[in-house]
Write a protein that holds these residues in place. Structure first.
Motif, PDB file in Angstrom:
ATOM      1  N   LEU A  16       0.798  -1.104   0.037  1.00  0.00           N
ATOM      2  CA  LEU A  16      -0.026  -0.095   0.009  1.00  0.00           C
ATOM      3  C   LEU A  16       0.693   1.274   0.046  1.00  0.00           C
ATOM      4  O   LEU A  16       0.646   2.258  -0.719  1.00  0.00           O
ATOM      5  N   THR A  17       1.918   1.387   0.795  1.00  0.00           N
ATOM      6  CA  THR A  17       2.685   2.587   1.041  1.00  0.00           C
ATOM      7  C   THR A  17       3.712   2.637   0.253  1.00  0.00           C
ATOM      8  O   THR A  17       4.470   3.743  -0.111  1.00  0.00           O
ATOM      9  N   MET A  38     -13.950  10.494  -6.773  1.00  0.00           N
ATOM     10  CA  MET A  38     -13.578   9.271  -7.026  1.00  0.00           C
ATOM     11  C   MET A  38     -14.513   8.032  -7.374  1.00  0.00           C
ATOM     12  O   MET A  38     -14.354   7.417  -8.343  1.00  0.00           O
ATOM     13  N   VAL A  39     -15.781   8.404  -6.863  1.00  0.00           N
ATOM     14  CA  VAL A  39     -16.900   7.345  -7.173  1.00  0.00           C
ATOM     15  C   VAL A  39     -17.373   7.870  -8.951  1.00  0.00           C
ATOM     16  O   VAL A  39     -17.357   6.845  -9.762  1.00  0.00           O
ATOM     17  N   ASN A  63      -5.545   4.860  -2.305  1.00  0.00           N
ATOM     18  CA  ASN A  63      -5.494   3.523  -3.184  1.00  0.00           C
ATOM     19  C   ASN A  63      -6.277   2.604  -2.670  1.00  0.00           C
ATOM     20  O   ASN A  63      -6.998   1.743  -3.404  1.00  0.00           O
ATOM     21  N   HIS A  64      -6.389   2.535  -1.284  1.00  0.00           N
ATOM     22  CA  HIS A  64      -7.406   1.459  -0.612  1.00  0.00           C
ATOM     23  C   HIS A  64      -8.717   2.023  -0.728  1.00  0.00           C
ATOM     24  O   HIS A  64      -9.498   0.968  -1.126  1.00  0.00           O
ATOM     25  N   ASP A  89      -9.574   1.108  -4.073  1.00  0.00           N
ATOM     26  CA  ASP A  89     -10.050  -0.431  -4.525  1.00  0.00           C
ATOM     27  C   ASP A  89     -11.342  -0.818  -3.840  1.00  0.00           C
ATOM     28  O   ASP A  89     -12.327  -1.916  -4.364  1.00  0.00           O
ATOM     29  N   ILE A  90     -11.767  -0.008  -2.792  1.00  0.00           N
ATOM     30  CA  ILE A  90     -12.942  -0.475  -2.015  1.00  0.00           C
ATOM     31  C   ILE A  90     -14.254   0.117  -2.852  1.00  0.00           C
ATOM     32  O   ILE A  90     -15.323  -0.542  -3.354  1.00  0.00           O
ATOM     33  N   ILE A  91     -13.991   1.113  -3.903  1.00  0.00           N
ATOM     34  CA  ILE A  91     -15.262   1.800  -4.547  1.00  0.00           C
ATOM     35  C   ILE A  91     -14.920   0.797  -5.729  1.00  0.00           C
ATOM     36  O   ILE A  91     -16.294   0.672  -6.252  1.00  0.00           O
ATOM     37  N   GLU A  92     -14.017   0.346  -6.297  1.00  0.00           N
ATOM     38  CA  GLU A  92     -14.042  -0.699  -7.367  1.00  0.00           C
ATOM     39  C   GLU A  92     -14.777  -1.886  -6.918  1.00  0.00           C
ATOM     40  O   GLU A  92     -15.675  -2.439  -7.841  1.00  0.00           O
TER      41      GLU A  92
END
Length: 198
Positions: A20-21, A175-176, A110-111, A114-117
């Motif tokens: 992630l980082t 982002m959505v 980034n996290h 990924d949640i939105i996707e």
């Protein structure tokens, strides 16, 4: 992947990087068996030169390194493992074995991406994000507009909490919207980078 273990006398260096980082967490050594076990279990496993045996990082502390991806370098004599740490990586309690803090607030985006996707591809009735995708592009675009107006309104006042919360709402809804259109913040950053080079 076909790392050349013979080149290193049976052992190759394995660089462990936070997926992630992007921070380098530690360096260890793997033989073919350690790599195989790492791939099979999803937990980073090394060959300990001092103990002369396979060693699962976290087997004592519980601070495992959960594998996200594995790659080899161009010479096939170094392994790069991107992993998710389940706690401090160093035995001293530090985030990394180089005594660096393993944090970067921006990487949370980034996290969140990924949640939105995931909500887009695997919708559930309980998810607000999934409900936005279900309502369609016009509703999502409308929400971005509403949040942008609210940011402007709060910018004129001195309430830090309200301003930052409205800014977070705007970024999230943007982002959505990007995901709805098949893009992400990465694509926006590329545009900014391109402008910077001009």
């Amino acid at each position: 992947m076909s790392p050349d273990f013979e080149k290193g006398g049976g052992l190759l260096p394995a660089v462990i990087q936070d997926s992630l980082t992007g921070k380098v967490l530690m360096l260890g050594y793997m033989n073919a068996e350690a790599l195989k076990q790492t791939e099979e279990t999803g937990k980073v496993t090394f060959f300990s030169r001092s103990k002369d045996r396979l060693w699962v990082k976290g087997e004592t502390s519980g601070n495992f390194l959960m594998v996200k991806s594995i790659a080899e370098d161009c010479d096939k004599d170094t392994i790069l493992v991107k992993a998710e740490p389940q706690g401090p990586t160093c035995h001293t309690g530090a985030d990394t074995c180089f005594d660096e803090a393993n944090s970067n607030p921006i990487t949370f985006l980034n996290h969140l991406r990924d949640i939105i996707e995931d909500r887009k591809n695997n919708p559930s009735d309980e998810s607000y994000t999934a409900s936005l995708f279900k309502k369609g592009i016009n509703k999502v675009a409308q929400k971005v507009g509403e949040e942008a107006v609210e940011v402007v309104i709060e910018a004129k006042d001195d309430n830090e909490d309200l301003f930052l919360n409205e800014s977070a709402d705007l970024l999230y809804h943007l982002m959505v919207l990007l995901a709805h259109k098949g893009y992400s913040l990465d694509d926006v950053v590329k545009v900014l980078e391109g402008r910077h080079k001009k």
